[in-house]
Write an enzyme that holds these catalytic residues in place. Sequence first.
Site, PDB file in Angstrom:
ATOM      1  N   SER A 136     -21.320 -15.632  14.502  1.00 52.43           N
ATOM      2  CA  SER A 136     -20.205 -14.886  15.077  1.00 52.43           C
ATOM      3  C   SER A 136     -20.391 -13.402  14.792  1.00 52.43           C
ATOM      4  O   SER A 136     -20.623 -13.012  13.645  1.00 52.43           O
ATOM      5  CB  SER A 136     -18.878 -15.381  14.478  1.00 52.43           C
ATOM      6  OG  SER A 136     -17.788 -14.640  14.974  1.00 52.43           O
ATOM      7  N   LYS A 162     -21.783 -15.859  19.316  1.00 53.34           N
ATOM      8  CA  LYS A 162     -20.372 -15.664  19.641  1.00 53.34           C
ATOM      9  C   LYS A 162     -20.025 -14.191  19.476  1.00 53.34           C
ATOM     10  O   LYS A 162     -20.265 -13.611  18.411  1.00 53.34           O
ATOM     11  CB  LYS A 162     -19.476 -16.525  18.748  1.00 53.34           C
ATOM     12  CG  LYS A 162     -17.989 -16.347  19.044  1.00 53.34           C
ATOM     13  CD  LYS A 162     -17.134 -17.414  18.382  1.00 53.34           C
ATOM     14  CE  LYS A 162     -16.751 -17.053  16.982  1.00 53.34           C
ATOM     15  NZ  LYS A 162     -15.738 -17.998  16.420  1.00 53.34           N
ATOM     16  N   LYS A 164     -17.001 -11.385  19.524  1.00 57.90           N
ATOM     17  CA  LYS A 164     -15.570 -11.108  19.510  1.00 57.90           C
ATOM     18  C   LYS A 164     -15.260 -10.075  20.595  1.00 57.90           C
ATOM     19  O   LYS A 164     -15.965  -9.064  20.719  1.00 57.90           O
ATOM     20  CB  LYS A 164     -15.136 -10.563  18.153  1.00 57.90           C
ATOM     21  CG  LYS A 164     -15.303 -11.552  16.988  1.00 57.90           C
ATOM     22  CD  LYS A 164     -14.242 -12.630  17.015  1.00 57.90           C
ATOM     23  CE  LYS A 164     -14.313 -13.501  15.766  1.00 57.90           C
ATOM     24  NZ  LYS A 164     -13.243 -14.529  15.729  1.00 57.90           N
ATOM     25  N   ASP A 190     -15.066 -14.788  22.147  1.00 59.75           N
ATOM     26  CA  ASP A 190     -13.908 -15.217  21.359  1.00 59.75           C
ATOM     27  C   ASP A 190     -12.865 -14.108  21.397  1.00 59.75           C
ATOM     28  O   ASP A 190     -13.090 -13.010  20.897  1.00 59.75           O
ATOM     29  CB  ASP A 190     -14.316 -15.517  19.917  1.00 59.75           C
ATOM     30  CG  ASP A 190     -13.152 -16.014  19.062  1.00 59.75           C
ATOM     31  OD1 ASP A 190     -12.077 -16.300  19.624  1.00 59.75           O
ATOM     32  OD2 ASP A 190     -13.323 -16.125  17.842  1.00 59.75           O
ATOM     33  N   GLU A 215     -13.150 -18.478  24.118  1.00 55.91           N
ATOM     34  CA  GLU A 215     -12.327 -19.105  23.088  1.00 55.91           C
ATOM     35  C   GLU A 215     -10.976 -18.406  22.956  1.00 55.91           C
ATOM     36  O   GLU A 215     -10.913 -17.189  22.797  1.00 55.91           O
ATOM     37  CB  GLU A 215     -13.065 -19.068  21.745  1.00 55.91           C
ATOM     38  CG  GLU A 215     -12.346 -19.795  20.627  1.00 55.91           C
ATOM     39  CD  GLU A 215     -13.110 -19.746  19.315  1.00 55.91           C
ATOM     40  OE1 GLU A 215     -12.628 -20.338  18.344  1.00 55.91           O
ATOM     41  OE2 GLU A 215     -14.189 -19.119  19.277  1.00 55.91           O
ATOM     42  N   ASP A 240      -8.557 -22.829  20.002  1.00 50.51           N
ATOM     43  CA  ASP A 240      -8.733 -22.684  18.556  1.00 50.51           C
ATOM     44  C   ASP A 240      -7.355 -22.648  17.914  1.00 50.51           C
ATOM     45  O   ASP A 240      -6.819 -23.677  17.492  1.00 50.51           O
ATOM     46  CB  ASP A 240      -9.531 -21.405  18.280  1.00 50.51           C
ATOM     47  CG  ASP A 240      -9.674 -21.048  16.811  1.00 50.51           C
ATOM     48  OD1 ASP A 240      -9.230 -21.833  15.949  1.00 50.51           O
ATOM     49  OD2 ASP A 240     -10.239 -19.985  16.509  1.00 50.51           O
ATOM     50  N   LYS A 264     -11.371 -26.295  13.218  1.00 53.56           N
ATOM     51  CA  LYS A 264     -11.473 -25.613  11.928  1.00 53.56           C
ATOM     52  C   LYS A 264     -10.721 -26.452  10.904  1.00 53.56           C
ATOM     53  O   LYS A 264      -9.527 -26.727  11.076  1.00 53.56           O
ATOM     54  CB  LYS A 264     -10.884 -24.202  12.000  1.00 53.56           C
ATOM     55  CG  LYS A 264     -11.751 -23.226  12.773  1.00 53.56           C
ATOM     56  CD  LYS A 264     -11.117 -21.853  12.826  1.00 53.56           C
ATOM     57  CE  LYS A 264     -12.034 -20.871  13.582  1.00 53.56           C
ATOM     58  NZ  LYS A 264     -11.356 -19.586  13.836  1.00 53.56           N
ATOM     59  N   GLY A 292     -15.782 -21.147  11.971  1.00 52.98           N
ATOM     60  CA  GLY A 292     -15.863 -20.633  10.614  1.00 52.98           C
ATOM     61  C   GLY A 292     -14.733 -19.684  10.293  1.00 52.98           C
ATOM     62  O   GLY A 292     -14.148 -19.055  11.184  1.00 52.98           O
TER      63      GLY A 292
END
Length: 378
Positions: A136, A162, A164, A190, A215, A240, A264, A292
């Site tokens: 990430s 991934k 952000k 994400d 996400e 999520d 998660k 994570g």
Amino acid sequence: MNIERVELKRLHIPFKASFEASFGRMSKRDLVLVSVYSSDGKVGYGESTSMAFPWYNEETTDTVWYMLEQFLIPKLLTAEITSPEEVAELFAPIRRNNMAKAALEGAVWDLYCKQKNISLAKGLGGEKEKIDVGVSIGIEPTVDLLLEKVEGFIQEGYKKIKIKVKPGFDVEPMREIRKQFGYDVPLMADANSAYTLHDLATLKELDQFNLIMIEQPLAHDDIIDHAKLQKELQTPICLDESIHSVEDARKAIELGSCKIINIKVGRVGGLTESKRIHDLCKAKNIPVWCGGMFETGVGRAHNIAITSLSNFTIPGDTSASNRYWIEDIVEPEVALIEPGMLAVPTGAGIGYEIKEDSVKKFLVHQKSYSKKTTESVG
């Protein structure tokens, strides 16, 4: 299981470099390390995944400590349990506070498997010997800096990248990544709930980049608008923050709110509920992966174990220890066995040992609770 004592240790561990998501920037990990002691001398370990602030969800490190001390530990020490699954039922009357529950339940799972002399993965029903893992990447000050990091992680062989994103840092970064590295790189976005349906045009632009998923683009507690959005997008939506239980997962799947679910362990209240969600998604043909929360090696070990279950078909966020830490609190450190892959430990419990010297170095506060003191207080 004859649990005699529970110990809490609050740790502050600095990141190698600060990390930014749509909800803010972090420079250190603030966590609670949970140790559960049995009368036979064995110890199980768990870790809280909350942050110091209520930005990801409503919990914080302070609330986790409070819930553990005032409610969860007394319940555990005064109950007779024979398996970790019973801990989830024991805690069920307490509303939410899932990260607090998961930290203690995870320690009980580790202890149980050590007493049975089996790995945590085997105790959960996992079959894999190794797992694919991704990485990430936070929101960087510039796209050029982001591209440098992407290149490094591609070279390290991570199986999923991934990124952000947030309004104003979304379409351009994805376009530049595809332009520089091509469409073979397994890429996802994400959003951490940074968008609304008013951003539909922007979100639809992301379809052109052949992403594995977007996400949690919409509100942290939403499954209705996500269903509307999924009908408009070619890219699969992954939920999520909206999923806290197997019931949440069932409703989201039935509504068509997502095509993928991120499990998660802390967010859903522990390994037992994680397995229930996994089993439901497997039955409904919804792939899952393990997200994570900047865990130390203790939490990473729990993530590796749950990811060994068969329907975890998308690489998770459980990268190697050196992704975030100059020094981890377990030995050996969690390390790639080959590009983009981690071994599933076969030793008893989590399969890692605690580095007590490192724990002492990062220790802020600690407290111990025993059956004797709990009974005297109660």
